[in-house]
Design an enzyme around this catalytic site. Sequence first.
Site, PDB file in Angstrom:
ATOM      1  N   HIS A 257     -57.075 -43.131  88.195  1.00 31.54           N
ATOM      2  CA  HIS A 257     -56.118 -44.499  88.382  1.00 31.54           C
ATOM      3  C   HIS A 257     -57.113 -45.752  87.721  1.00 31.54           C
ATOM      4  O   HIS A 257     -56.398 -46.386  86.918  1.00 31.54           O
ATOM      5  CB  HIS A 257     -56.331 -44.546  89.970  1.00 31.54           C
ATOM      6  CG  HIS A 257     -55.352 -45.826  90.191  1.00 31.54           C
ATOM      7  ND1 HIS A 257     -54.089 -45.939  90.529  1.00 31.54           N
ATOM      8  CD2 HIS A 257     -55.685 -47.252  90.311  1.00 31.54           C
ATOM      9  CE1 HIS A 257     -53.858 -47.040  90.926  1.00 31.54           C
ATOM     10  NE2 HIS A 257     -54.825 -48.002  90.620  1.00 31.54           N
ATOM     11  N   GLU A 258     -58.283 -45.763  87.946  1.00 33.42           N
ATOM     12  CA  GLU A 258     -59.137 -47.001  87.526  1.00 33.42           C
ATOM     13  C   GLU A 258     -59.374 -46.738  86.174  1.00 33.42           C
ATOM     14  O   GLU A 258     -59.393 -47.754  85.328  1.00 33.42           O
ATOM     15  CB  GLU A 258     -60.382 -47.166  88.296  1.00 33.42           C
ATOM     16  CG  GLU A 258     -60.237 -47.019  89.792  1.00 33.42           C
ATOM     17  CD  GLU A 258     -59.449 -48.371  90.133  1.00 33.42           C
ATOM     18  OE1 GLU A 258     -59.336 -49.137  89.415  1.00 33.42           O
ATOM     19  OE2 GLU A 258     -59.008 -48.293  91.470  1.00 33.42           O
ATOM     20  N   HIS A 261     -56.287 -48.311  84.301  1.00 35.38           N
ATOM     21  CA  HIS A 261     -56.399 -49.561  84.177  1.00 35.38           C
ATOM     22  C   HIS A 261     -57.427 -49.928  83.077  1.00 35.38           C
ATOM     23  O   HIS A 261     -57.261 -51.017  82.429  1.00 35.38           O
ATOM     24  CB  HIS A 261     -57.272 -50.365  85.431  1.00 35.38           C
ATOM     25  CG  HIS A 261     -56.090 -50.317  86.738  1.00 35.38           C
ATOM     26  ND1 HIS A 261     -55.010 -51.349  86.548  1.00 35.38           N
ATOM     27  CD2 HIS A 261     -55.977 -49.988  87.992  1.00 35.38           C
ATOM     28  CE1 HIS A 261     -54.627 -51.336  87.783  1.00 35.38           C
ATOM     29  NE2 HIS A 261     -55.067 -50.637  88.704  1.00 35.38           N
ATOM     30  N   GLU A 296     -50.835 -52.087  86.961  1.00 33.29           N
ATOM     31  CA  GLU A 296     -50.677 -50.970  87.899  1.00 33.29           C
ATOM     32  C   GLU A 296     -49.724 -49.923  87.200  1.00 33.29           C
ATOM     33  O   GLU A 296     -50.053 -48.740  87.411  1.00 33.29           O
ATOM     34  CB  GLU A 296     -50.005 -51.498  89.145  1.00 33.29           C
ATOM     35  CG  GLU A 296     -50.067 -50.586  90.195  1.00 33.29           C
ATOM     36  CD  GLU A 296     -51.456 -50.180  90.959  1.00 33.29           C
ATOM     37  OE1 GLU A 296     -52.501 -50.897  90.322  1.00 33.29           O
ATOM     38  OE2 GLU A 296     -51.463 -49.388  91.666  1.00 33.29           O
TER      39      GLU A 296
HETATM   40 ZN    ZN Z   1     -54.510 -50.123  90.833  1.00 32.10          ZN
END
Ligand code: ZN
Length: 498
Positions: A257-258, A261, A296
Amino acid sequence: MTLSLTDRVGRLNDVLVSVNLLNWDARVMMPKGGAETRGHQIATLMGIAREMILDPEMGKAAEAALNGDAPEIARRAAQAVQEARVHHARIPAALLRRQAEQSITAGAAWTEARRTGDFALFQPHLQNIVDLAREKAQALGYDGHPYDPMAGVFEPGATAAQLTRFFDQLGDGIRPILDVALARPAPRSDFLFRDYPIAGQQAFCGYIAEALGYDMDRGRLDTAVHPFEISMTRNDVRITSRWNPNYLPMSIFGTIHEAGHALYEMGADPSLTRGAHATDMIGLYAVAGTSFGMHESQSRLLENHIGRSPAFWAVHYGRLRDTFPEQLGDVSEEEFVAAINRVSPGLTRVEADELTYDLHVMLRVKIEMALMDGSLKVADVPEAWNAAMRENLGLEVPDNSAGCLQDVHWSHGYIGSFPTYTVGNSTAAQIMAYLDATQPAVRAGVTAGDYAPLHGALGDLIWQHGRSRSRAEILAGIGAGAYDPTAYLAYLRDKFAG
Ligand code: ZN
């Protein structure tokens, strides 16, 4: 001193990047004792950033840039400066001061309330936070609903009316899918909770982040209680994860997830560095992503559409099993993929599965809107929360710690940030549907463990532009609507009820 707009914004970006670095340090390295002085340091720099934006010379420089025959991208930069000047000029200094004072005490009160489950400890603080937010909305002005300017800070242009339609449509679509998913036999998942030594998790997460294209020469992976990504310009983009020795997916999907980003920040065009298109001048945050929702979408795309796909684990499961031969020795690749995609409604947002996650977000958004327009009283938040959990997820909330006190957002004074989680999920599905329809090389690359086509596609469409194009503009360019959950619902239906 006569400085060009580029110079002035560059200096502003330097200040805000310094705030990012102080925040990274506070959340990753700093001893507990440094909290108070660090709070002052950050507040001082934020105050300086605000003064730099409101400096009349900044206004003149922006005007001059707009009067010339500057290229479109430079005009947009100047317009963004002017919009930020209008925004900050509308917020009275006294309101900012009260907000700063509030945030000093609210955090500790929330921590204690959450520990004990006693909402009354946090209630006066939340009341104050809501009162300040309503005052801020009044100061900023709005046509429709007092929630509009609050949500707009995180997702420019978002309105309560759009969000209400979007969430209603999504909720109506998700519930029947959930019924189908829950009627199916639950897959085996016991092995996810075995003993996974942290060193092995860290090694695998470092491997997987790099495999996905996260550049360790321009980044680093550290540990944080609440994982996050933060950038000190595109050449220094840091991520964090957390390690649960008895629950393997937490670190793996947190890291992916990170990394999602981070790839967005790393992918901004080098020419945007230190510029207005790499600076959120309204939110006072050095970031190249165009909005929280778009940001996101990039993390969710990597985490869910790529990281939870069978094709992804066809490439990487062998490596994971080599890392944990005892723990996963009796687990097939298919069993692993089924377990990481299982649907299991729970009380906690950050632990929610992909299908029920947005139901958690939805109830928070409705509560925030009702607090802002006064139709819900702060004292009635626990009851409203518990009723929504019953209605949306069929769950009884045993205490407020597991209910309305679980998220840190309100204690930080954030009202209006929750919608961006679901906007991100929906945007990710829209982008992936577009790539599947038009660029089959992307999916073929994922199957082969080659993420270069994915990077190329997302870089062209999104990353390189930084903040110079809005999420709505990027979606319009691929024929998608900014608040249209159709593609997301089709994806969820196919995945969980197909
Ligand atoms: Zn996030």
